[in-house]
Enzyme design. Structure first.
Site, PDB file in Angstrom:
ATOM      1  N   SER A  11     -17.450  10.229 -75.160  1.00  0.00           N
ATOM      2  CA  SER A  11     -17.071   8.579 -74.229  1.00  0.00           C
ATOM      3  C   SER A  11     -17.993   9.046 -73.213  1.00  0.00           C
ATOM      4  O   SER A  11     -18.114  10.846 -73.458  1.00  0.00           O
ATOM      5  CB  SER A  11     -15.760   8.271 -74.496  1.00  0.00           C
ATOM      6  OG  SER A  11     -16.461   7.096 -73.068  1.00  0.00           O
ATOM      7  N   TYR A  48      -7.956   8.903 -69.753  1.00  0.00           N
ATOM      8  CA  TYR A  48      -8.757   8.492 -70.528  1.00  0.00           C
ATOM      9  C   TYR A  48     -10.066   9.594 -70.139  1.00  0.00           C
ATOM     10  O   TYR A  48     -10.362  10.225 -71.339  1.00  0.00           O
ATOM     11  CB  TYR A  48      -9.491   7.502 -70.326  1.00  0.00           C
ATOM     12  CG  TYR A  48     -10.473   6.988 -71.782  1.00  0.00           C
ATOM     13  CD1 TYR A  48      -9.868   6.624 -72.905  1.00  0.00           C
ATOM     14  CD2 TYR A  48     -11.693   6.888 -71.749  1.00  0.00           C
ATOM     15  CE1 TYR A  48     -10.519   6.138 -74.402  1.00  0.00           C
ATOM     16  CE2 TYR A  48     -12.569   6.298 -72.153  1.00  0.00           C
ATOM     17  CZ  TYR A  48     -12.600   6.375 -74.012  1.00  0.00           C
ATOM     18  OH  TYR A  48     -12.949   6.046 -74.760  1.00  0.00           O
TER      19      TYR A  48
END
Length: 256
Positions: free
Chosen positions: A135, A148
């Protein structure tokens, strides 16, 4: 015309999600057989020539079971796409150890263990590709998403390490770093307050303005980038790399 090379097999985790479904569809379109994995049901429209396994990749025993079923289905794999992920959107000081561990188990440990289990099947095919879906949060992040971001940053380091160790067996390992893509995970994450707007549609529009391209990405666009990294006819001289697909979001200074 889409190039089709028959009998190539790919395993895709997170297959029932937004990016996962688009990736399954693209690989099938290009003539691959797909093994899909997700903790959620895919529904009745999974490709008939493929195999869907409903399981939780964060649980080592279930991951072992996934590969037992995979070995019963095929003796080799040409590509593995580690796409499944868990996002917990909370301030760091409110994140529990259990929540942190759950994110790491889903996003990082599952890739480590999955690669170990996939390695013999990729080697049996004479080589292949692993694509780890990281990401942009691995390189530039925002508030209330620390676990995350940390897991996705660790995935970049793991990608480089895997690329070095697997290269002698002709197994390429790369990462893709999607930016804002219109998926259920993105919409859920917008509730953490980093983008203004009273409704989800206002937040999506405000987020779109922050990209250079002025819009949010589509799952199909990420699927095409994943396919590029997985297909040896397109990216055979790439390994250990991080491909950012974010509409230019990380190109712009936050102070601009």
């Amino acid at each position: 015309m889409s190039e089709k090379i028959e009998n190539r097999i790919v395993l895709i985790t997170g297959a029932a999600g937004g990016i996962g479904r688009a990736t399954v569809s693209l690989f099938v379109e290009r003539g691959w057989r797909v093994i899909g994995v997700d903790r959620q049901s895919f529904g009745e429209d999974f490709p008939v020539e493929g195999l869907f396994i409903q399981a939780d990749i964060s649980e080592p025993a279930q991951l072992e079971g996934i590969y037992e079923k995979t070995r019963a289905y095929t003796g080799q794999l040409n590509a593995v796409i580690h796409n499944a992920a868990l996002q917990i959107a909370k301030p760091l000081i409110e994140t529990t150890a259990e929540e942190w561990d759950a994110v790491m188990a889903s996003n990082l440990r599952s890739v480590f263990l999955g690669a170990k289990l996939a390695y013999p099947l990729l080697k049996a095919a004479g080589g292949g590709a692993i694509v780890n879906v990281s990401s942009v949060h691995a390189v530039a992040t925002s508030a209330n998403i620390a676990a995350y971001a940390a897991s996705k940053g660790g995935l970049l380091a793991l990608t480089r390490a895997m690329a070095i160790e697997f290269a002698p067996d002709n197994i390429r390992v790369n990462a893709i770093l999607p930016g804002a893509v219109d998926t259920p995970m993105l919409r859920a994450g917008l509730n953490r307050g980093h983008v203004g707007g009273e409704t989800i549609y206002d937040r999506l529009e405000n987020l779109a303005r922050k990209t250079v391209n002025g819009r949010i990405g589509k799952p199909e666009e990420i699927a095409h980038a994943i396919y590029f990294l997985a297909d040896d006819t397109q990216s055979s001289f790439m390994t250990g790399q991080a491909l950012i697909v974010d509409g230019g979001a990380t190109a712009r200074l936050s102070t601009e």
